[in-house]
Design an enzyme around this catalytic site. Structure first.
Site, PDB file in Angstrom:
ATOM      1  N   GLU A   1       6.389   6.509  -9.036  1.00 51.45           N
ATOM      2  CA  GLU A   1       4.985   6.081  -8.934  1.00 51.45           C
ATOM      3  C   GLU A   1       4.263   6.921  -7.887  1.00 51.45           C
ATOM      4  O   GLU A   1       3.102   7.289  -8.059  1.00 51.45           O
ATOM      5  CB  GLU A   1       4.894   4.602  -8.539  1.00 51.45           C
ATOM      6  CG  GLU A   1       5.363   3.647  -9.608  1.00 51.45           C
ATOM      7  CD  GLU A   1       5.177   2.188  -9.188  1.00 51.45           C
ATOM      8  OE1 GLU A   1       4.168   1.853  -8.555  1.00 51.45           O
ATOM      9  OE2 GLU A   1       6.075   1.382  -9.492  1.00 51.45           O
TER      10      GLU A   1
ATOM     11  N   HIS B   1       0.667   0.956 -13.139  1.00 56.82           N
ATOM     12  CA  HIS B   1       1.407  -0.227 -13.590  1.00 56.82           C
ATOM     13  C   HIS B   1       2.878   0.148 -13.781  1.00 56.82           C
ATOM     14  O   HIS B   1       3.178   1.168 -14.411  1.00 56.82           O
ATOM     15  CB  HIS B   1       0.818  -0.729 -14.912  1.00 56.82           C
ATOM     16  CG  HIS B   1       1.501  -1.956 -15.419  1.00 56.82           C
ATOM     17  ND1 HIS B   1       1.310  -3.203 -14.853  1.00 56.82           N
ATOM     18  CD2 HIS B   1       2.395  -2.127 -16.418  1.00 56.82           C
ATOM     19  CE1 HIS B   1       2.063  -4.088 -15.494  1.00 56.82           C
ATOM     20  NE2 HIS B   1       2.725  -3.461 -16.445  1.00 56.82           N
TER      21      HIS B   1
ATOM     22  N   SER C   1       3.140   3.733 -15.579  1.00 62.38           N
ATOM     23  CA  SER C   1       1.998   4.285 -16.313  1.00 62.38           C
ATOM     24  C   SER C   1       0.764   4.261 -15.429  1.00 62.38           C
ATOM     25  O   SER C   1       0.560   3.319 -14.667  1.00 62.38           O
ATOM     26  CB  SER C   1       1.691   3.429 -17.550  1.00 62.38           C
ATOM     27  OG  SER C   1       2.822   3.274 -18.382  1.00 62.38           O
TER      28      SER C   1
ATOM     29  N   GLY D   1       0.787  -1.240   0.000  1.00 60.14           N
ATOM     30  CA  GLY D   1       0.000   0.000   0.000  1.00 60.14           C
ATOM     31  C   GLY D   1       0.809   1.275   0.000  1.00 60.14           C
ATOM     32  O   GLY D   1       0.321   2.323   0.425  1.00 60.14           O
ATOM     33  N   SER D   2       2.032   1.221  -0.555  1.00 57.19           N
ATOM     34  CA  SER D   2       2.820   2.459  -0.551  1.00 57.19           C
ATOM     35  C   SER D   2       2.234   3.497  -1.519  1.00 57.19           C
ATOM     36  O   SER D   2       2.302   4.699  -1.263  1.00 57.19           O
ATOM     37  CB  SER D   2       4.291   2.177  -0.866  1.00 57.19           C
ATOM     38  OG  SER D   2       4.465   1.850  -2.213  1.00 57.19           O
TER      39      SER D   2
ATOM     40  N   MET E   1      -3.840  -6.934  -7.403  1.00 57.19           N
ATOM     41  CA  MET E   1      -3.101  -7.928  -8.178  1.00 57.19           C
ATOM     42  C   MET E   1      -3.973  -9.032  -8.786  1.00 57.19           C
ATOM     43  O   MET E   1      -3.475 -10.102  -9.090  1.00 57.19           O
ATOM     44  CB  MET E   1      -2.003  -8.556  -7.306  1.00 57.19           C
ATOM     45  CG  MET E   1      -0.985  -7.555  -6.793  1.00 57.19           C
ATOM     46  SD  MET E   1      -0.200  -6.581  -8.103  1.00 57.19           S
ATOM     47  CE  MET E   1       0.929  -7.806  -8.760  1.00 57.19           C
ATOM     48  N   ARG E   2      -5.255  -8.783  -8.955  1.00 56.69           N
ATOM     49  CA  ARG E   2      -6.111  -9.813  -9.535  1.00 56.69           C
ATOM     50  C   ARG E   2      -6.694  -9.359 -10.873  1.00 56.69           C
ATOM     51  O   ARG E   2      -6.962  -8.177 -11.066  1.00 56.69           O
ATOM     52  CB  ARG E   2      -7.261 -10.142  -8.580  1.00 56.69           C
ATOM     53  CG  ARG E   2      -6.795 -10.736  -7.269  1.00 56.69           C
ATOM     54  CD  ARG E   2      -7.979 -11.052  -6.391  1.00 56.69           C
ATOM     55  NE  ARG E   2      -8.783 -12.101  -6.971  1.00 56.69           N
ATOM     56  CZ  ARG E   2      -8.557 -13.401  -6.800  1.00 56.69           C
ATOM     57  NH1 ARG E   2      -7.551 -13.807  -6.047  1.00 56.69           N
ATOM     58  NH2 ARG E   2      -9.332 -14.307  -7.354  1.00 56.69           N
ATOM     59  N   ILE E   3      -6.874 -10.334 -11.743  1.00 61.74           N
ATOM     60  CA  ILE E   3      -7.557 -10.062 -13.012  1.00 61.74           C
ATOM     61  C   ILE E   3      -9.043  -9.904 -12.705  1.00 61.74           C
ATOM     62  O   ILE E   3      -9.598 -10.645 -11.892  1.00 61.74           O
ATOM     63  CB  ILE E   3      -7.292 -11.214 -14.001  1.00 61.74           C
ATOM     64  CG1 ILE E   3      -5.810 -11.185 -14.386  1.00 61.74           C
ATOM     65  CG2 ILE E   3      -8.189 -11.115 -15.229  1.00 61.74           C
ATOM     66  CD1 ILE E   3      -5.359 -12.350 -15.220  1.00 61.74           C
TER      67      ILE E   3
ATOM     68  N   ASN F   1      -5.582   2.481 -13.003  1.00 60.56           N
ATOM     69  CA  ASN F   1      -4.629   1.512 -12.449  1.00 60.56           C
ATOM     70  C   ASN F   1      -3.225   2.070 -12.621  1.00 60.56           C
ATOM     71  O   ASN F   1      -2.940   2.739 -13.613  1.00 60.56           O
ATOM     72  CB  ASN F   1      -4.749   0.186 -13.222  1.00 60.56           C
ATOM     73  CG  ASN F   1      -3.756  -0.863 -12.745  1.00 60.56           C
ATOM     74  OD1 ASN F   1      -3.591  -1.071 -11.544  1.00 60.56           O
ATOM     75  ND2 ASN F   1      -3.104  -1.536 -13.678  1.00 60.56           N
TER      76      ASN F   1
ATOM     77  N   ASP G   1      -3.975  -4.497 -18.076  1.00 60.83           N
ATOM     78  CA  ASP G   1      -2.979  -3.440 -18.300  1.00 60.83           C
ATOM     79  C   ASP G   1      -3.061  -2.874 -19.719  1.00 60.83           C
ATOM     80  O   ASP G   1      -2.071  -2.380 -20.257  1.00 60.83           O
ATOM     81  CB  ASP G   1      -1.549  -3.944 -18.025  1.00 60.83           C
ATOM     82  CG  ASP G   1      -1.387  -4.455 -16.593  1.00 60.83           C
ATOM     83  OD1 ASP G   1      -2.002  -3.887 -15.684  1.00 60.83           O
ATOM     84  OD2 ASP G   1      -0.651  -5.441 -16.396  1.00 60.83           O
TER      85      ASP G   1
END
Ligand code: GRF
Length: 212
Positions: free
Chosen positions: A173, A108, A135, A15-16, A89-91, A106, A144
């Site tokens: 980021e 990435h 991005s 969670g940074s 981290m899930r589709i 999102n 993505d």
């Protein structure tokens, strides 16, 4: 809009990026942070900031789409204007993503369209790239693959390792995500059949510098 933008976030990890978003003190209201992982650091970050949290476990559901409906249903109940995937981290099932068109972003760790999915730093090194980056893009059903809003770039240094690259990129980021959310909150960045910036259709990614 005559009220602060309502922001929800989903995160699976430490969670940074969420912490950086909160620390940026943007004129937004964080309405919910959700996770698929009970022990996600992001849930602690949110709780410490006084933001409501929810954990939904994929193990409690027979298939992906029922899990997605449950988690994204909780998010919808919080009535966010914007959903930020900050290391989620899930589709996500395409039918669920469809409800969030133009309202979910999102972050990435690559210069999309390069290196979708995992191990982006390794892929960048293996390719011999001289430049790496992160991005922020609108979320679509393609992993993505949604329209890129803005990118931050860093040089690849001789002797760089995956960890070194990841660490240097994370600093960027933490600037990029708040800058994009700020632009959405101020109305500069929006969606009308695709991304818009200052009321013009956005045809190529903005640089972080443009947004600062
Ligand atoms: C970040 O590198 C982000 O780009 C990627 O997952 C990582 C999450 O890190 N999608 P954190 O949980 O925000 O620290």
């Amino acid at each position: 809009m005559d009220r602060p933008l309502r922001v929800a976030a989903l995160a699976s990890g430490r969670g940074s990026n969420l912490a950086a978003l909160i620390a940026a003190r943007l004129p937004v209201e964080f309405v919910l942070v959700g996770s698929d992982k009970a022990k996600a650091g992001a849930l602690t970050v949110a709780a410490e900031a006084g933001i409501p949290t929810v954990h939904v476990s994929p193990r409690d559901f027979a298939d992906r789409v029922s899990f997605d409906r449950a988690l994204f249903g909780k998010v919808a109940e919080a009535k966010p204007d914007l959903l930020v995937l900050a290391g989620y981290m899930r589709i996500i099932d395409a039918s669920v993503v469809a409800d969030w068109e133009g309202r979910a972003i999102n972050i990435h760790p690559s210069l999309l369209p390069k290196y979708r999915g995992l191990h982006t730093h390794r892929q960048c090194l293996d390719a011999g790239d001289t430049e790496h980056g992160a991005s922020v893009h609108f979320v679509t059903a393609e992993l993505d693959g949604g329209p890129v809003i803005a990118q931050a770039r860093i040089p690849v240094m001789p002797g760089d390792t995956e960890d070194a690259l990841a660490e240097r990129l994370l600093v960027e980021e933490h600037r990029l995500l708040p800058a994009v959310v700020k632009a959405i909150a101020s109305g500069r960045l929006g969606w009308s059949n695709g991304p818009t910036f200052d009321n013009q259709s956005l045809s190529s990614p903005l640089s972080l510098r443009t947004l600062l």
